[in-house]
Design a protein around this motif. Structure first.
Motif, mmCIF file in Angstrom:
data_model
loop_
_atom_site.group_PDB
_atom_site.id
_atom_site.type_symbol
_atom_site.label_atom_id
_atom_site.label_comp_id
_atom_site.label_asym_id
_atom_site.label_seq_id
_atom_site.Cartn_x
_atom_site.Cartn_y
_atom_site.Cartn_z
ATOM 1 N N LYS A 8 23.132 98.218 -25.147
ATOM 2 C CA LYS A 8 23.964 97.279 -24.403
ATOM 3 C C LYS A 8 23.387 97.168 -22.996
ATOM 4 O O LYS A 8 23.373 98.145 -22.239
ATOM 5 N N LYS A 42 22.996 103.919 -28.890
ATOM 6 C CA LYS A 42 22.693 102.798 -29.773
ATOM 7 C C LYS A 42 23.998 102.261 -30.335
ATOM 8 O O LYS A 42 24.909 103.021 -30.621
ATOM 9 N N GLU A 96 25.459 89.324 -34.720
ATOM 10 C CA GLU A 96 25.279 90.774 -34.877
ATOM 11 C C GLU A 96 26.111 91.358 -36.013
ATOM 12 O O GLU A 96 25.786 92.427 -36.532
ATOM 13 N N TYR A 128 24.487 95.746 -20.354
ATOM 14 C CA TYR A 128 25.407 95.976 -19.237
ATOM 15 C C TYR A 128 25.512 97.465 -18.883
ATOM 16 O O TYR A 128 25.782 97.827 -17.738
ATOM 17 N N LYS A 129 25.267 98.332 -19.869
ATOM 18 C CA LYS A 129 25.314 99.771 -19.592
ATOM 19 C C LYS A 129 24.128 100.205 -18.739
ATOM 20 O O LYS A 129 24.260 101.088 -17.885
ATOM 21 N N ASN A 158 26.672 92.068 -22.613
ATOM 22 C CA ASN A 158 28.086 92.368 -22.427
ATOM 23 C C ASN A 158 28.507 93.383 -23.467
ATOM 24 O O ASN A 158 27.699 93.915 -24.196
ATOM 25 N N ASN A 159 29.814 93.626 -23.554
ATOM 26 C CA ASN A 159 30.324 94.694 -24.408
ATOM 27 C C ASN A 159 30.892 94.147 -25.711
ATOM 28 O O ASN A 159 31.660 94.824 -26.365
ATOM 29 N N GLN A 160 30.566 92.910 -26.077
ATOM 30 C CA GLN A 160 31.194 92.293 -27.225
ATOM 31 C C GLN A 160 30.163 91.868 -28.265
ATOM 32 O O GLN A 160 29.174 91.217 -27.953
ATOM 33 N N LYS A 161 30.434 92.237 -29.523
ATOM 34 C CA LYS A 161 29.568 91.834 -30.618
ATOM 35 C C LYS A 161 29.777 90.360 -30.934
ATOM 36 O O LYS A 161 30.885 89.845 -30.858
ATOM 37 N N ILE A 164 19.758 91.491 -27.832
ATOM 38 C CA ILE A 164 20.224 92.505 -26.900
ATOM 39 C C ILE A 164 21.452 91.987 -26.164
ATOM 40 O O ILE A 164 21.451 90.884 -25.634
ATOM 41 N N ASP A 165 22.514 92.790 -26.137
ATOM 42 C CA ASP A 165 23.763 92.379 -25.505
ATOM 43 C C ASP A 165 23.712 92.544 -23.995
ATOM 44 O O ASP A 165 23.282 93.572 -23.490
#
Length: 659
Positions: free
Chosen positions: A351, A348, A480, A353-354, A415-418, A412-413
């Motif tokens: 993400k 949590k 976010e 992309y994960k 990608n890896n960026q907030k 929900i992302d």
């Protein structure tokens, strides 16, 4: 005459303390006051920061950690104020907090002690703001979990007085040590904090002694403070239950009869066992639910895919044997679920992309193994590819479904960026944006929200709105995280926004001139911040897991081929010992550079390493400054690839003896 003495006990929370002191400068405006900071032998240069930035603060430097009670008592003995406030360093107070507290106490001469409404770093009300005395029944309900199950019950939730409206003033029994606003004459009558209590329980004991001395304790809902490391961040911990029990043991011996104390111990022990079982069950269930749910969905999908493929492609009713569905497919599913797990897909915050990465990696692994299988076990490469696509699709859409049914804002992302929004005047906002870049924070900057008067004059295309539009802009842009610049923004406005915007946004605050951005994004974490020496990749759960996984598999591989490995080593004497220690989790292939002083004292603890970043700089003569910098860079920028590179360059030394 001094009206208010503020006492803060600090231990290794420099950045939180600095932010608090900035808020105190405003809260103490027009109030005759003195501020004490008692430092319990911090190693994070808290004292140095205090002396350079807040020279008017009275600093008491202890050579060892004396605990909360003893440290507070040191300052209480020196306090000259009509009122004494015990205040935690991980708090932020509103501009009106002290004025309203003083006014209430002045209007209620029978009041001995006062607490206020506390919010955590997400703007959530902290129930420990008002509490009842821990009688055997009340303590049993708290420790057994009945209080959590029935949070508004007068019978089961008396510890947090859940039946009393948190938005109204009340006469209560127990105040929280994070904010204890006390009348000095009442404190002189009841006595100082009991130094037998080291961490918990001293506030309960002192509150009870105020009541026994004939004073009243009050909860003031008219003003709020932020308490980042609220009790809610710890009470799910079994260690917290143990420490709380020890504190209550002291409390019972002090205030109960011998028979009453024995009965109390018995009740508390039953509650602890109940709580331990409940917490263990909850963690197990919480940990396996999503992986098990994913596995079932993948299996049902594969069942229908196999049936469709048999009938429409192979044109046979039962083309594939039972072994394929009963053994091979479950093995595939295990690989997919494990790949998602090690990719961080169950961490949590979620993400997307994960999940996608885990599904792709799992499919590649299965396809690679498939190529080495006997011809009789190679049923269909196409079904592996289709299974991978189904795995990604079903995990992604199931998470979206869970978000929708939980009535939470869907953010929900992929990608890896907030998505970050900065609220403050434009110049300060630009400084904060520059700080984020310096800290190496991966960000998706959405824009500035500025004061209403600046919006009319602003022509910067990065300005997305004004303060009055903050909540609507946050929802519209799916923000976010909001970073508040307190330089020209009242803290009571910040706290009000945090409380009203709910739990779907993370919040951080940067004080004027500060080089740190402080916040707390999880009720299960004590606090977090962005700072040059704090925003460390090595603290991320996924990086810890990957490091441990790499250590284990590489050690097992080298152990199997150790007779050959020995031929390539310059130092061989401790190879087998090192490998077994690594497999057992007592050692790592790579750790910090060792130094005799406390070079790494401010960095997170990791396993000692056979190698270190110094093994990539063999030709350099590293002094203490360079060692500290290399250790910091290793922790901040950690990736498994960095360990692999260090091992590659220092491979001939993996058999050397370690301390």
């Amino acid at each position: 005459m001094i009206k208010l003495s503020v006492i803060i006990v600090n231990y290794n929370v420099k950045y939180f303390l600095e932010q608090l002191l900035h808020s105190l400068e405003r809260a103490c405006n027009d109030i005759s006051s003195e501020i004490f900071v008692v430092d319990n032998a911090s190693s994070d240069e808290s004292v140095k920061m205090l002396k350079s930035k807040f020279p008017d603060v009275i600093c008491i430097e202890n050579k060892e950690n004396l605990g909360f009670s003893k440290a507070n008592n040191q300052a209480i003995r020196l306090a000259k104020g009509e009122y004494v406030l015990l205040l935690n360093p991980d708090t932020v107070v509103s501009e009106d907090t002290f004025k309203k507290s003083i006014a209430f106490m002045d209007d209620h001469p029978d009041a001995g002690c006062l607490g206020v409404k506390m919010l955590d770093g997400k703007g959530r009300y902290l129930p420990e703001s008002k509490r009842g005395l821990p009688t055997p029944w009340v303590s049993f309900c708290k420790l057994s979990g009945l209080t959590t199950l029935f949070p508004k019950s007068k019978l089961f939730a008396k510890y947090y007085l859940g039946h009393l409206d948190e938005n109204k003033n009340h006469e209560i029994e127990v105040l929280a040590g994070a904010y204890m606003f006390m009348r000095k004459t009442a404190l002189d009558k009841t006595g100082l904090l009991d130094e037998d209590f080291f961490m918990y329980g001293e506030d309960i004991d002192l509150s009870y002694r105020f009541l026994k001395a004939g004073f009243k304790n009050f909860y003031l809902a008219e003003t709020s403070i932020i308490h980042y490391k609220g009790e809610s961040t710890k009470r799910g911990s079994l260690n917290y239950v143990k420490v709380f029990y020890q504190a209550m043991d002291i409390y019972a011996k002090k205030h109960f009869t011998v028979a009453g104390a024995r009965f109390y111990h018995a009740i508390i022990r039953i509650a602890i066992y109940f709580k331990a079982f409940f917490e263990l069950s909850k963690r197990i269930a919480g940990g396996i639910f999503l992986p098990l749910f994913d596995a079932l969905l993948i299996f049902f999908g594969m069942f229908f895919l196999i049936d469709f493929w048999s009938k429409n492609v192979k044109e046979a009713e039962a083309y594939y044997p039972n072994l394929y569905l009963e053994a091979i497919i479950p093995a595939y599913i295990l690989v997919w679920v494990l790949s998602i797990f090690f990719s961080g897909g169950y961490d949590k915050p979620l993400k997307i992309y994960k999940l996608v990465r885990g599904g792709i990696i799992g499919t590649i692994i299965i396809s690679s193994i498939y190529a080495f299988l006997d011809e009789s076990l190679r049923y269909s490469r196409a079904l592996i590819i289709l299974g991978g696509v189904w795995t990604i699709a079903v995990t992604v859409f199931s998470r979206i479904f869970f978000k929708i049914i939980s009535h939470k804002r869907l953010k929900i992302d992929f990608n890896n960026q907030k998505k970050i929004l900065i609220a403050g005047n434009l110049n300060e906002g630009k400084r904060v944006l520059s700080l984020l870049s310096q800290f190496g924070v991966e960000k998706n900057f959405s824009g500035f929200v500025v004061p209403d008067e600046n919006l009319k004059n602003g022509d910067n295309e990065q300005i997305v709105g004004s303060y009055s539009q903050l909540e609507s802009i946050s929802g519209l842009l799916n923000i976010e995280e909001i970073i508040f610049c307190s330089a020209d923004m009242p803290y009571n406005h910040i706290i009000s926004w945090m409380e009203s915007m709910g739990q779907e946004v993370d919040f951080k605050i940067v004080s004027p001139g500060n080089q740190s951005i402080v916040g707390s994004n999880s009720k299960n974490a004590a606090g977090d911040l962005y700072a040059v020496d704090i925003n460390l990749s090595i603290t991320q759960p996924s990086q810890k897991r990957n490091k441990r996984l790499m250590d284990t598999f590489l050690a097992l591989f080298l152990l199997v081929f150790s007779p050959i490995v020995l031929l390539f080593l310059k130092e061989k004497s401790a190879l087998w010992k090192n490998l077994f220690l690594i497999i057992g989790g007592k050692l790592s292939f790579v750790g910090y550079i060792k130094e005799t002083d406390s070079t790494t004292s401010n960095l997170p603890n990791i396993k000692s390493g056979v190698l270190s970043p110094a093994d990539t700089y063999q030709a350099l003569n590293l002094d203490k400054v360079n060692i500290k910098r290399l250790n910091l860079l290793y922790a901040r920028d950690y990736k498994v690839y960095n360990d692999i590179e260090i091992i590659r360059k220092g491979f001939s030394k993996i058999g050397r003896k370690t301390a």
